[in-house]
Motif scaffolding. Structure first.
Motif, short mmCIF file in Angstrom:
data_model
loop_
_atom_site.label_atom_id
_atom_site.label_comp_id
_atom_site.label_asym_id
_atom_site.label_seq_id
_atom_site.Cartn_x
_atom_site.Cartn_y
_atom_site.Cartn_z
N PHE A 1 -1.01 -11.20 7.97
CA PHE A 1 0.30 -10.99 8.18
C PHE A 1 0.39 -10.30 9.55
O PHE A 1 1.12 -10.67 10.54
CB PHE A 1 1.39 -10.03 7.31
N HIS A 2 -0.25 -9.10 9.82
CA HIS A 2 -0.28 -8.29 10.95
C HIS A 2 -0.79 -9.29 12.06
O HIS A 2 -0.34 -9.37 13.16
CB HIS A 2 -1.26 -7.20 10.98
N HIS A 3 -1.82 -10.03 11.82
CA HIS A 3 -2.74 -10.56 12.79
C HIS A 3 -2.07 -11.99 13.38
O HIS A 3 -1.68 -12.43 14.53
CB HIS A 3 -4.06 -10.87 12.42
N PHE A 4 -1.67 -12.83 12.34
CA PHE A 4 -1.20 -14.25 12.52
C PHE A 4 0.39 -14.12 12.71
O PHE A 4 1.07 -14.75 13.65
CB PHE A 4 -1.55 -15.17 11.40
N ALA A 5 1.22 -13.53 12.08
CA ALA A 5 2.60 -13.45 11.92
C ALA A 5 3.37 -12.70 12.89
O ALA A 5 4.05 -12.63 13.47
CB ALA A 5 3.15 -13.34 10.51
N MET A 6 2.52 -11.49 13.01
CA MET A 6 3.13 -10.37 13.96
C MET A 6 2.33 -10.02 15.02
O MET A 6 2.57 -9.21 16.17
CB MET A 6 3.13 -8.86 12.93
N PHE A 7 1.13 -10.89 15.49
CA PHE A 7 0.59 -10.85 16.58
C PHE A 7 -0.03 -9.30 17.01
O PHE A 7 0.42 -8.80 18.01
CB PHE A 7 1.17 -11.64 17.90
N ASP A 8 -0.52 -8.74 15.93
CA ASP A 8 -1.13 -7.58 16.18
C ASP A 8 -0.21 -6.29 16.82
O ASP A 8 -0.37 -5.78 17.70
CB ASP A 8 -2.39 -7.50 17.16
N ARG A 9 1.07 -6.37 16.50
CA ARG A 9 2.04 -5.49 17.02
C ARG A 9 1.70 -4.14 16.60
O ARG A 9 1.53 -3.85 15.61
CB ARG A 9 3.36 -5.75 16.33
N PRO A 10 1.64 -3.22 17.48
CA PRO A 10 1.35 -1.79 17.32
C PRO A 10 2.28 -1.17 16.45
O PRO A 10 1.73 -0.01 15.88
CB PRO A 10 1.61 -1.27 18.69
N GLU A 11 3.41 -1.49 16.12
CA GLU A 11 4.14 -0.82 14.95
C GLU A 11 3.41 -0.86 13.68
O GLU A 11 3.57 -0.08 12.71
CB GLU A 11 5.78 -1.25 14.70
N LEU A 12 2.85 -1.82 13.46
CA LEU A 12 2.10 -2.19 12.13
C LEU A 12 0.65 -1.80 11.96
O LEU A 12 0.00 -1.73 13.15
CB LEU A 12 2.48 -3.70 11.64
N SER A 13 0.13 -1.67 10.86
CA SER A 13 -1.32 -1.68 10.78
C SER A 13 -1.86 -2.60 10.06
O SER A 13 -1.33 -3.16 9.11
CB SER A 13 -1.59 -0.19 10.12
#
Lengths: 398, 213
Positions: free
Chosen positions: A352-364
């Protein structure tokens, strides 16, 4: 007691139906997976959308008004905020401050004098200084003073600049606008009128209005509008988070109108959190069902091994020791099931973080500690429920 | 170490039993080191008495007191300790694990509170003539063999009282005497009492007191 459980284990494995046990393991796994994923997604939403609305000064300022419907049309009393409404809002925990936007109750005309041949009927409003983002020191008025400082909405200036050329008026920069002296003419009900000079002392991004000092408007409403009790048509609200679901629910319930754009994230968040809360509850139900299924399996196992267990108790085996050891048998499987679910949740979070959210910094990419905590709690819970049930059944056999 | 019977009578017995019996509705005290013989015809409640003394059933009036503690007040945990450390039994119906081997059946008792090392199992089994059965499942042993397994099992733990409920019903005289001898030796080792209930008098039990149930 250094008694070995090993020879006893074979007394419990009375062969037969292991499928119900496996069904309950799989069910438990699915339930735990759903629950953990929901918690993680819930936290993700919180982190993604909660962060978005944080202002630099930590608060949101938004104006609300009562929704005018066909039923309330023309009923001024119903469309204005009274003292009770304001008091009610003030008591809400998510509200940091409220200020009524008071409007003029008399006719106001604005003209730009000789330099710009422009004249229009206008409105004025007043607001607590705390709620205005730009308050210069000269934004003040005293009775007898002919000059009125104005805080002008930057949006209005933009609108003016859009239509000015069409009317043959000059377009104004922010700097020039503040140098233009305008004439504000107030008309009373008995034909009296008074003209004041005014100039823009500040432009505001926050307040969509033409703001004059509060004491001036109170004085003018009294003088020209013959009223001291002016009810507010709009309220300015200071809140920590305009996207707070509680705040939005409150507005909805009161049928107050708010700038939709400002609370858009909040509404999306509300819906998404609703969906994942629902999924989480569903996951919890599946976990409970799986635990129930497993407890049926355990009951069946104990019923099948009843003779053997009874004989062990008759020989002097402690029912407490037996319960502990019988339930201990399932620790590895439970830990394995929850660990697999945890690993899958971690995989989901990473994807989810990598593919859907493109490594957004708010998420881990890693799981939140609350998810890990829930996993540990679930292992503990299932072992405890098993232990208690086995103990209860064994005590009956003594 | 005392085991006391205070006015005990099974709830399912008529009061007439009190006149005929030397046990029911009497106050009796059994001490360590005593050999008690209870002669009991069928239906006189022999097995009931043994089960009451072992704390397996409590359908009786009156009280059974072990070391001034009433068995009625025992918790399930208390009973576990009572059977593990203080009182051992040979059931009339033996109660072995049918799918376990003879060795395993005995070991399950021994490991609970070992009075003897594991090697003692073989030694006793050979002495009672079932040394070659240790690896066999108990359900395929004859009843007489199973009876000897139950006897050996009862001797694996420490005890103050050894309860015997028709332990020789399927043994010939030679085997019975052999087993009796072993039990007497083991009781002596622990200075324990034996309470031996049987249908009729058996000469090779050197009882110190006899009661007719």
């Amino acid at each position: 007691m250094a008694v070995s459980f090993k020879p006893i284990r074979s007394l419990l494995q009375t062969g037969t139906n292991t499928s119900s046990r496996w069904f309950s393991y799989i069910g438990l796994g699915i339930g735990v997976l759903l629950l953990l994923c929901s918690i993680q997604m819930y936290i993700n939403i919180q982190q993604l959308l909660g962060g978005e609305s944080q202002r630099k000064d930590g608060s949101d300022f938004i104006s609300i008004s009562k929704t005018i419907t066909n039923e309330t049309m023309g009923l001024l009393e119903k469309n204005l905020f009274n003292a009770n409404d304001i008091k009610d809002i003030e008591t809400k925990p998510f509200i940091e401050g409220v200020s009524p936007l008071t409007a003029n109750r008399f006719r106001v005309q604005l003209s730009a004098g000789d330099i710009i041949p422009f004249s229009t009927d206008m409105f004025l409003e007043s607001l607590d200084n705390n709620f205005i983002d730009t308050v210069p020191p000269n934004f003040a008025w005293q009775e007898g003073q002919n000059y009125i400082p104005i805080v002008f909405s930057s949006d209005f200036l933009e609108i003016y600049n859009v239509f000015a050329p069409g009317y043959g008026l000059p377009q104004l920069s922010a700097e020039t606008a503040s140098q233009v002296v305008v004439f504000i003419t107030c008309y009373g009900q008995n034909g009296e009128k008074q003209t004041f000079r005014g100039s823009i002392v500040a432009l505001s991004d926050r307040v969509n209005s033409i703001i004059v000092p509060k004491n001036f408007l109170d004085w003018a409403n009294n003088k020209f509008g013959n009223t001291t009790d002016v009810k507010a048509s709009r309220l300015y609200i200071k809140t920590k988070d305009a996207n707070n679901p509680d705040f939005l629910n409150y507005l909805q319930q009161k049928n107050y109108k708010v700038n939709k754009d400002k609370t858009k994230f909040g509404r999306v968040k509300q819906v998404l959190q609703g969906i994942f809360s629902g999924l989480g509850i569903f996951g919890l139900l599946v976990v409970i069902l799986a635990l129930m299924l497993f407890s049926f399996y355990l009951q069946l196992m104990i019923a099948r091994s009843k003779d053997n267990l009874q004989l062990l108790l008759m020989m002097g085996y402690s029912p407490n020791w037996l319960s502990k050891n019988v339930s201990k048998q399932f620790i590895p499987v439970y830990v394995l099931v929850v660990l697999v679910a945890l690993a899958l949740t971690e995989g989901m979070q990473w994807a989810f973080h990598h593919f859907a959210m493109f490594d957004r910094p708010e998420l881990s990419s890693l799981l939140h500690w609350a998810v890990m905590g829930t996993a540990v709690f679930l292992i503990g819970l299932s072992l405890l429920t098993n232990y208690r049930m086995v103990k209860k059944l064994l005590y009956k056999l003594v | 170490m005392q085991l006391q019977l205070q006015q005990v009578l099974p709830v399912y017995f008529d009061e007439d039993h009190r006149t005929q019996s030397e046990v029911w509705r009497r106050n009796l005290t059994f001490e360590k080191g005593e050999y008690i013989k209870i002669v009991a015809p069928s239906g006189s409640g022999k097995t009931s008495l043994m089960h009451f003394l072992y704390g397996m059933r409590n359908e009786y009036n009156g009280n059974i007191v072990y070391n001034s503690a009433n068995l009625r007040n025992y918790t399930p945990e208390d009973f576990a300790g009572y059977r593990k450390d203080h009182v051992s039994i040979v059931f009339q119906d033996l109660r072995l694990f049918p799918e376990q081997t003879v060795q395993e059946n005995i070991e399950l008792k021994r490991q609970l509170n070992p009075f003897h090392p594991a090697e003692k199992i073989r030694e006793m089994a050979e002495r009672l003539g079932i040394g070659n059965k240790l690896a066999s499942k108990s359900r395929i042993c004859s009843y007489g063999e199973q009876q000897r397994v139950a006897i050996i099992r009862s001797l694996m733990q420490p005890f103050d009282f050894l309860l015997l409920d028709e332990p020789f019903s399927h043994l010939d005289d030679k085997n019975s005497q052999n087993a009796m001898q072993l039990m007497l030796e083991e009781a002596k080792l622990r200075n324990a009492a034996i309470i031996f209930a049987d249908l009729e008098r058996i000469d090779w039990f050197p009882y110190t007191r006899i009661f007719h149930l």
